[in-house]
Design a protein around this motif. Structure first.
Motif, mmCIF file in Angstrom:
data_model
loop_
_atom_site.group_PDB
_atom_site.id
_atom_site.type_symbol
_atom_site.label_atom_id
_atom_site.label_comp_id
_atom_site.label_asym_id
_atom_site.label_seq_id
_atom_site.Cartn_x
_atom_site.Cartn_y
_atom_site.Cartn_z
ATOM 1 N N MET A 1 -9.787 -4.967 -23.673
ATOM 2 C CA MET A 1 -8.868 -5.570 -24.907
ATOM 3 C C MET A 1 -8.396 -4.393 -26.092
ATOM 4 O O MET A 1 -9.449 -3.653 -26.208
ATOM 5 N N GLY A 2 -7.238 -4.277 -26.255
ATOM 6 C CA GLY A 2 -6.906 -3.064 -27.030
ATOM 7 C C GLY A 2 -7.252 -3.348 -28.578
ATOM 8 O O GLY A 2 -7.750 -4.576 -28.789
ATOM 9 N N ASN A 3 -7.326 -2.295 -29.320
ATOM 10 C CA ASN A 3 -7.644 -2.552 -30.884
ATOM 11 C C ASN A 3 -6.893 -3.428 -31.567
ATOM 12 O O ASN A 3 -7.192 -4.304 -32.316
ATOM 13 N N SER A 4 -5.410 -3.612 -31.201
ATOM 14 C CA SER A 4 -4.541 -4.507 -31.828
ATOM 15 C C SER A 4 -4.897 -5.899 -31.824
ATOM 16 O O SER A 4 -4.959 -6.803 -32.463
ATOM 17 N N GLY A 5 -5.200 -6.146 -30.226
ATOM 18 C CA GLY A 5 -5.526 -7.499 -29.898
ATOM 19 C C GLY A 5 -6.984 -7.742 -30.609
ATOM 20 O O GLY A 5 -7.009 -9.011 -31.055
ATOM 21 N N LEU A 6 -7.923 -6.936 -30.712
ATOM 22 C CA LEU A 6 -9.095 -7.096 -31.122
ATOM 23 C C LEU A 6 -8.931 -7.427 -32.670
ATOM 24 O O LEU A 6 -9.389 -8.705 -33.417
ATOM 25 N N LYS A 7 -8.110 -6.819 -33.251
ATOM 26 C CA LYS A 7 -7.819 -7.051 -34.893
ATOM 27 C C LYS A 7 -7.365 -8.356 -35.236
ATOM 28 O O LYS A 7 -7.644 -8.932 -36.144
ATOM 29 N N GLN A 8 -6.338 -8.761 -34.397
ATOM 30 C CA GLN A 8 -5.830 -10.110 -34.535
ATOM 31 C C GLN A 8 -6.757 -11.340 -34.380
ATOM 32 O O GLN A 8 -6.954 -12.288 -35.159
ATOM 33 N N HIS A 9 -7.697 -11.191 -33.413
ATOM 34 C CA HIS A 9 -8.898 -12.208 -33.180
ATOM 35 C C HIS A 9 -9.634 -11.936 -34.237
ATOM 36 O O HIS A 9 -10.169 -13.050 -34.806
ATOM 37 N N LEU A 10 -10.016 -10.928 -34.924
ATOM 38 C CA LEU A 10 -11.030 -10.883 -36.225
ATOM 39 C C LEU A 10 -10.393 -11.520 -37.433
ATOM 40 O O LEU A 10 -10.948 -12.072 -38.038
ATOM 41 N N GLU A 11 -9.042 -11.312 -37.683
ATOM 42 C CA GLU A 11 -8.161 -12.014 -38.554
ATOM 43 C C GLU A 11 -8.220 -13.451 -38.383
ATOM 44 O O GLU A 11 -8.562 -13.917 -39.730
#
Length: 238
Positions: A1-11
């Motif tokens: 999973m890319g950083n952008s995808g992970l960031k979206q999950h965290l938000e």
């Protein structure tokens, strides 16, 4: 999973208290998980590549639902016992051999799913947990059900596809047990004590795939009493 995808999950998790990252090829908690510690109520990291869980997982104080199924876990950390609000634990399809004693402190547990692991001893650690309704330890390597099973408070116990050859008659004393699944084990008919049929509250006893013809269960003392309970339950369903 890319950083952008992970960031979206965290938000999303910051808003909902729910973090679901499955099939992410994760082997360890990303450092930015820490920001969710005071917020997270549901954590689903199933279908990843975790071999261990971090010992500081107990920092997620509000966690109620934890799903770590389909990873590569060989154990569960002792610190899980400090997740005092935990209500459901799913750790199916791993390589777990041992359940830490600290899990006996999880007084709010309602469901535990540990199927398809390498557990060889019956998990007496869950005995005495008053809110536990379902315990699934199917597809493991358990060989006997000990006397302490009488302290188990569950309504459903799934032990299908183990190696069970011995069942304590004290299972009849389980105060709430109504469904007992023992399919595909190593049971002889003599292992089914008459007390299970006469004295228990068990109304669904699943025994297919053992070392006796199921129709011979009718020869065991108390079979008629068991069938009365079984029939009463079936009538309620229709």
């Amino acid at each position: 999973m890319g950083n952008s995808g992970l960031k979206q999950h965290l938000e999303t998790a910051k808003k909902t208290g729910v973090l679901k990252i499955s099939q992410g090829k994760l082997t360890e908690f990303p450092s930015n998980f820490k920001q969710l510690e005071p917020l997270l109520r549901t954590l689903d990291i199933s279908e990843n590549k975790f071999v261990t869980l971090p010992s500081d997982i107990n920092s997620f104080k509000l966690l109620k639902h934890l799903n770590v199924s389909q990873n590569r876990l060989i154990s569960l950390p002792e610190s899980l016992g400090h997740l005092s609000k935990l209500e459901s634990l799913s750790a199916c399809s791993n390589k777990i051999t041992y359940i830490p004693q600290t899990l006996s402190q999880l007084v709010h547990l309602k469901q535990v799913y540990l199927s398809d692991n390498l557990i060889s001893d019956f998990p007496v650690v869950f005995c005495g947990l008053k809110h536990l309704d379902v315990l699934d330890v199917s597809r493991n390597k358990i060989s006997k059900i000990p006397d302490r099973v009488c302290e188990l408070q569950v309504t459903e116990l799934n032990l299908n596809q183990n190696q069970i050859a011995s069942v304590s008659d004290k299972i009849a004393d389980c105060p709430r047990l109504k469904t007992l699944r023992l399919e595909e084990n190593c049971l002889q008919l003599s292992a089914i004590h008459s007390r299970i049929l006469t004295d228990s509250k068990i109304s669904i006893l699943a025994l297919d795939g053992n070392l006796f013809d199921k129709k011979h269960l009718a020869d065991v003392e108390g079979y008629d009493k068991y069938m009365e309970r079984y029939t009463a339950v079936k009538k309620k369903l229709f």
